[in-house]
Each structure stands twice: as C-alpha cells, then as structure tokens.
Scaffold this motif. Sequence first.
Motif, short mmCIF file in Angstrom:
data_model
loop_
_atom_site.label_atom_id
_atom_site.label_comp_id
_atom_site.label_asym_id
_atom_site.label_seq_id
_atom_site.Cartn_x
_atom_site.Cartn_y
_atom_site.Cartn_z
N ARG A 124 0.84 -1.21 0.00
CA ARG A 124 0.00 0.00 0.00
C ARG A 124 0.88 1.25 0.00
O ARG A 124 0.56 2.23 -0.69
CB ARG A 124 -0.91 -0.03 1.22
CG ARG A 124 -1.81 1.18 1.40
CD ARG A 124 -2.90 1.26 0.38
NE ARG A 124 -3.88 2.28 0.75
CZ ARG A 124 -4.64 2.93 -0.10
NH1 ARG A 124 -4.57 2.67 -1.39
NH2 ARG A 124 -5.52 3.83 0.31
N LEU A 128 0.63 4.08 -2.98
CA LEU A 128 0.35 5.49 -2.73
C LEU A 128 1.52 6.38 -3.14
O LEU A 128 1.33 7.45 -3.70
CB LEU A 128 0.01 5.70 -1.25
CG LEU A 128 -1.31 5.10 -0.77
CD1 LEU A 128 -1.40 5.13 0.75
CD2 LEU A 128 -2.50 5.85 -1.38
N ARG A 131 1.51 6.77 -6.87
CA ARG A 131 0.43 7.66 -7.32
C ARG A 131 0.73 9.12 -7.03
O ARG A 131 0.30 10.01 -7.77
CB ARG A 131 -0.89 7.25 -6.66
CG ARG A 131 -1.46 5.96 -7.21
CD ARG A 131 -2.59 5.44 -6.35
NE ARG A 131 -3.70 6.38 -6.27
CZ ARG A 131 -4.72 6.25 -5.42
NH1 ARG A 131 -4.75 5.21 -4.59
NH2 ARG A 131 -5.69 7.12 -5.41
N THR A 132 1.46 9.39 -5.95
CA THR A 132 1.76 10.77 -5.57
C THR A 132 3.12 11.24 -6.05
O THR A 132 3.50 12.39 -5.81
CB THR A 132 1.70 10.93 -4.04
OG1 THR A 132 2.56 9.97 -3.42
CG2 THR A 132 0.29 10.75 -3.52
N CYS A 156 -0.24 10.44 2.01
CA CYS A 156 -0.17 8.98 1.92
C CYS A 156 -0.42 8.33 3.27
O CYS A 156 -1.10 7.30 3.36
CB CYS A 156 1.20 8.55 1.39
SG CYS A 156 1.49 8.96 -0.35
N LEU A 159 -4.06 8.16 4.00
CA LEU A 159 -4.81 7.25 3.14
C LEU A 159 -4.46 5.78 3.37
O LEU A 159 -5.15 4.89 2.86
CB LEU A 159 -4.56 7.59 1.67
CG LEU A 159 -5.02 8.97 1.20
CD1 LEU A 159 -4.60 9.20 -0.24
CD2 LEU A 159 -6.53 9.12 1.34
N ASN A 162 -7.12 3.02 4.29
CA ASN A 162 -8.43 3.12 3.62
C ASN A 162 -9.52 3.61 4.57
O ASN A 162 -10.54 2.93 4.78
CB ASN A 162 -8.83 1.76 3.03
CG ASN A 162 -7.88 1.27 1.96
OD1 ASN A 162 -7.57 2.00 1.02
ND2 ASN A 162 -7.39 0.04 2.11
N LEU A 186 -5.89 13.57 -5.90
CA LEU A 186 -5.68 12.29 -5.23
C LEU A 186 -6.76 12.03 -4.19
O LEU A 186 -7.29 10.92 -4.08
CB LEU A 186 -4.30 12.24 -4.58
CG LEU A 186 -3.98 10.94 -3.84
CD1 LEU A 186 -4.00 9.75 -4.79
CD2 LEU A 186 -2.62 11.03 -3.15
N LEU A 187 -7.11 13.06 -3.41
CA LEU A 187 -8.17 12.90 -2.42
C LEU A 187 -9.50 12.55 -3.10
O LEU A 187 -10.23 11.66 -2.64
CB LEU A 187 -8.32 14.19 -1.61
CG LEU A 187 -7.26 14.44 -0.54
CD1 LEU A 187 -7.37 15.85 0.00
CD2 LEU A 187 -7.37 13.44 0.59
N ASP A 189 -9.86 11.11 -6.02
CA ASP A 189 -9.72 9.74 -6.56
C ASP A 189 -9.98 8.70 -5.47
O ASP A 189 -10.63 7.68 -5.70
CB ASP A 189 -8.33 9.53 -7.14
CG ASP A 189 -8.13 10.25 -8.47
OD1 ASP A 189 -9.13 10.72 -9.05
OD2 ASP A 189 -6.97 10.36 -8.90
N GLU A 190 -9.45 8.97 -4.27
CA GLU A 190 -9.62 8.03 -3.17
C GLU A 190 -11.08 7.94 -2.75
O GLU A 190 -11.60 6.86 -2.47
CB GLU A 190 -8.75 8.47 -1.98
CG GLU A 190 -8.59 7.44 -0.89
CD GLU A 190 -7.71 6.26 -1.30
OE1 GLU A 190 -7.72 5.25 -0.58
OE2 GLU A 190 -7.02 6.35 -2.35
N THR A 194 -13.02 4.36 -3.00
CA THR A 194 -13.34 3.65 -1.76
C THR A 194 -14.69 4.01 -1.16
O THR A 194 -15.18 3.33 -0.25
CB THR A 194 -12.27 3.93 -0.69
OG1 THR A 194 -12.33 5.32 -0.30
CG2 THR A 194 -10.87 3.61 -1.22
#
Length: 225
Positions: A124, A128, A131-132, A156, A159, A162, A186-187, A189-190, A194
């Motif tokens: 994880r 993350l 992605r960042t 990260c 996040l 989850n 990113l926020l 997207d999360e 989820t």
Amino acid sequence: MDRPVLSIKDLHFSFPHATWGIRLQSFDLMAGERVACIGRSGSGKTTLINLISGILKPDGGSITLAGCDLVPLPEAERRALRLAQIGLVFQEFELLEYLTAAENILLPHRLAPAGATDFSPADRVLELATRTGIRHVLDRKPARLSQGERQRVALCRALLLNPELLLADEPTGNLDPSTSDSVLDLLFDEVAATGAALLFVTHHHEVLPRFDRVLSMEDALEKLP
C-alpha cells in the motif's frame, strides 16, 4: 451517497473564557461525499476537525462515526476509533523527523490494533507513493524533502488504512497551485475508489465548485454570554 459516515447533532463547544463558540445543530456527511469547509481565520475550522476526530471533546451533542458516538467514549477508545476510521491530513504535515518517509506513512498501521488491516501495508505504501510521485524519496527523512514532498507523505499516511472518513485541514495551504491540484485530485480519486467521505478545510474559494457542497463556519459560530 446513501448512508452517513459522519452525523453531528446539537454539537456545541467553546474554549475557556472565549467570547465565541461553535454550535452545529445538524450535519451529515455521506459516503462518497466531498464537502468543503470555509470560514475566516479563527472561525473554528480546525477546532471542528479536532472535535470530529476526537482530539477535542465537545461540551455537548453527539458525533457519530461508523455507528458509534465518540462523545461519551474515554480518550483511549476515541483514539482507537480515530486510527481505524479517520484519515487526518494537516497543513503543517506533523511528520516525525527521525523516521523516513516510508516509516512515516506506515505509522497508522503500526499504531492500529493487531489485525486491523487485511492487506500488505508495504504494498500500500508503494502504491500510494507511486500515485503521488514520491516513490523515489521513501528512504529520505523529512529534512531532505521539499514542502510538496512532505505534504504528499502526510497525505499517503492519511490514506494508508483506507479510512471511511478523510479530514483535511488546509492541506494545500503551503503548496504551489500545481501541487495543490494534484493533492486535491488524489483525495477525490480516493473518495471515488473507496466511497470514503471527505471534509476539506480550505481558504481557496476557487476550488469550491469541485465539491458537492460547502459548510460555512460563519453559520456555526455563536456569541457567548
């Protein structure tokens, strides 16, 4: 967005000797919802974040998260619920300087109760970080990171597990516009991936159209006798 992740009823709080306090009669935050929180400096935005996360205890009312009212819980139980259900992103990062970026991101996993996760935390972290755009700095300590890199490490970390609820306290306040947009992307997207709920404190009114709705702290302030 069919169920409340967070439900607040008749919340009221004030610091000792303050002339103003917070009173929020009713506020629900639904799964998958993105809400911006705005207000002038000193209007209680950070205080509200600290109340919702259980860092502060209100004078009255209820704050229900994942079906559990935080208010009557002892501090240790509020802390455990915060670790399990809430991702916190602070403007000042709150990184531990003696840990590497990867170790900072892993902190929620190390502090959470045993068996709280059913995935590989190391995988994880890599996901993350990729992605960042900070995978190349995971072995560096905060002193060797730029402002943008430090903020993305903090993001990260929030996040990692989850969380059902993301609380972001002006996380883009110290960032350039391009990096700010990537943090917000990113926020979002999360949230989309989820079904988490997002409460995002900001003073940048230009981003408000990207949110589902806006909570103004001006409406939650009350003058005390």
